[in-house]
Design an enzyme around this catalytic site. Sequence first.
Site, mmCIF file in Angstrom:
data_model
loop_
_atom_site.group_PDB
_atom_site.id
_atom_site.type_symbol
_atom_site.label_atom_id
_atom_site.label_comp_id
_atom_site.label_asym_id
_atom_site.label_seq_id
_atom_site.Cartn_x
_atom_site.Cartn_y
_atom_site.Cartn_z
ATOM 1 N N ASP A 144 0.856 -1.193 0.000
ATOM 2 C CA ASP A 144 0.000 0.000 0.000
ATOM 3 C C ASP A 144 0.886 1.235 0.000
ATOM 4 O O ASP A 144 1.991 1.226 0.554
ATOM 5 C CB ASP A 144 -0.909 0.029 1.232
ATOM 6 C CG ASP A 144 -1.931 -1.099 1.211
ATOM 7 O OD1 ASP A 144 -2.401 -1.441 0.120
ATOM 8 O OD2 ASP A 144 -2.263 -1.624 2.293
ATOM 9 N N ASP A 178 -7.159 -1.346 -4.371
ATOM 10 C CA ASP A 178 -8.214 -0.978 -3.418
ATOM 11 C C ASP A 178 -9.109 0.104 -4.000
ATOM 12 O O ASP A 178 -10.337 0.085 -3.824
ATOM 13 C CB ASP A 178 -7.598 -0.483 -2.106
ATOM 14 C CG ASP A 178 -6.773 -1.552 -1.414
ATOM 15 O OD1 ASP A 178 -7.114 -2.735 -1.534
ATOM 16 O OD2 ASP A 178 -5.784 -1.184 -0.754
#
Length: 220
Positions: A144, A178
């Site tokens: 991420d 995401d």
Amino acid sequence: MSLKKATVIIILILLIDQISKIYIKTNFMLGEEVPVFNWFRILFVENEGMAWGAKIPGQYGKLALTLFRIVAIAGIGYWLWDSVRKHMPRVLIISIAFIFSGALGNIIDSVFYGIIFNDSYRQVATLFPPDGGYGTLFHGKVVDMLSFPLWEGYLPEWLPFWGGQWFTFFDPVFNVADTAISIGVGILLVFNKQAFPKKKMEDTIAEKNQAEVNRVERED
């Protein structure tokens, strides 16, 4: 919308997702960040693959999560194929393509990143390290890097429970995959009536029933 066009969407999202992750993994140490604006920064973190960095406890928790995600994406893939086959609305097919590509992007991390990268702790990772990766197949961590701390500061003292504490509005760190999932779900929520037109579905069922009645009558 054709399956070919949906596949193009999936491939484009996957390329952006994986290129961004590989760049971060091979240029940042774990926890390193680069401020872009006051409300946006690049921050490299890794997680076990669940939302908010949560993980399933136990020796086989990570493996169970990865296998579950593979089964789930197989279901999403069938949903996409079936929707194209039934000529469902374009907005539905686009949203499923976004969700599929996002789920697949994170599964790639979970399945392969443990064997193609070494650890990022206090060092910049190497792609295909000669000494092997930091984990094993199905035990990779999801990369991420997108952080949007829209507001940071101390909450007013008069607030119950959290008064006077440091607070960050929108604290999660996420990635392109995401984002694709969130966009796909958002499209379904906003354009729910267009994605699932009740009348069209009822007409389709009625047409099938009538066709079956006609077939039976011809046989008689």
